[in-house]
Design an enzyme around this catalytic site. Sequence first.
Site, PDB file in Angstrom:
ATOM      1  CG  ASP A   9      -1.853   1.110   1.364  1.00 51.73           C
ATOM      2  OD1 ASP A   9      -1.671   2.139   0.674  1.00 51.73           O
ATOM      3  OD2 ASP A   9      -2.788   0.995   2.169  1.00 51.73           O
ATOM      4  CG  ASN A  23      -8.476  14.155 -10.632  1.00 53.85           C
ATOM      5  OD1 ASN A  23      -8.305  15.340 -10.327  1.00 53.85           O
ATOM      6  ND2 ASN A  23      -9.245  13.352  -9.922  1.00 53.85           N
ATOM      7  CB  VAL A  32      -2.791   5.833  -6.718  1.00 54.76           C
ATOM      8  CG1 VAL A  32      -1.733   6.563  -5.911  1.00 54.76           C
ATOM      9  CG2 VAL A  32      -2.296   4.455  -7.118  1.00 54.76           C
ATOM     10  CG  ASP A  33      -6.281  11.489  -6.811  1.00 56.11           C
ATOM     11  OD1 ASP A  33      -5.604  12.070  -5.943  1.00 56.11           O
ATOM     12  OD2 ASP A  33      -7.078  12.084  -7.557  1.00 56.11           O
ATOM     13  CB  SER A 117      -1.083   6.632 -16.905  1.00 54.22           C
ATOM     14  OG  SER A 117      -1.136   8.027 -16.724  1.00 54.22           O
ATOM     15  N   GLY A 119      -3.779   2.298 -14.344  1.00 54.00           N
ATOM     16  CA  GLY A 119      -5.066   1.842 -13.818  1.00 54.00           C
ATOM     17  C   GLY A 119      -6.200   2.290 -14.722  1.00 54.00           C
ATOM     18  CB  ILE A 120      -9.220   4.306 -13.953  1.00 53.37           C
ATOM     19  CG1 ILE A 120     -10.569   4.491 -14.625  1.00 53.37           C
ATOM     20  CG2 ILE A 120      -8.637   5.639 -13.537  1.00 53.37           C
ATOM     21  CD1 ILE A 120     -11.731   4.383 -13.722  1.00 53.37           C
ATOM     22  CE1 TYR A 121      -7.585   9.337 -15.379  1.00 52.88           C
ATOM     23  CE2 TYR A 121      -5.424  10.315 -15.598  1.00 52.88           C
ATOM     24  CZ  TYR A 121      -6.744  10.407 -15.212  1.00 52.88           C
ATOM     25  OH  TYR A 121      -7.208  11.565 -14.658  1.00 52.88           O
TER      26      TYR A 121
END
Length: 168
Positions: A9, A23, A32-33, A117, A119-121
């Site tokens: 983590d 973002n 992560v954010d 970038s 992950g979701i990006y």
Amino acid sequence: MRITVVQGDITQQEVDAVVNAANRRMRGGGGVDGAIHRAGGPAVLEDCRRRFPDGLATGQAGWTTAGSMPARWVIHVVGPNHSAGETDRSLLTSCYANALRVADELGALTVAFPLVSAGIYGWPREDAAAAAVETLSGTRTQVEEARMVAFDRSAYELVERAVSHVNQ
């Protein structure tokens, strides 16, 4: 600089600074954010609002307090959103180079990095790992340890392979 790889983590790393894959708005989010904003508490968001009222551009980096986390600082970087068509690899590599520049300004000697970038990006994970390791190993810095923190086993193995490839 030494590049190490750990599975765990990022919010629990005992380092001078942790890097947040933020973002553009820098107001928290998912992945992560979101984890960094939750672990750091309201001080991180307050510092983001104060220091970056208009957020940050893709590829840029800036720092805030780490709030309640063991680290002293959070270095926020805005990675390119590959899924939304931001496919210029230099935007991704600039996240790592700019994070090191900010770390040098702060005097941070140990810095924990996520895989920006990936992950979701939607940046292809293998290239995200290669871009991270190539940039970290090729950038002049005062940072002594760049710790790549992989959340799961597959990411750990991917980054470990990228590190061993660069060290050959």
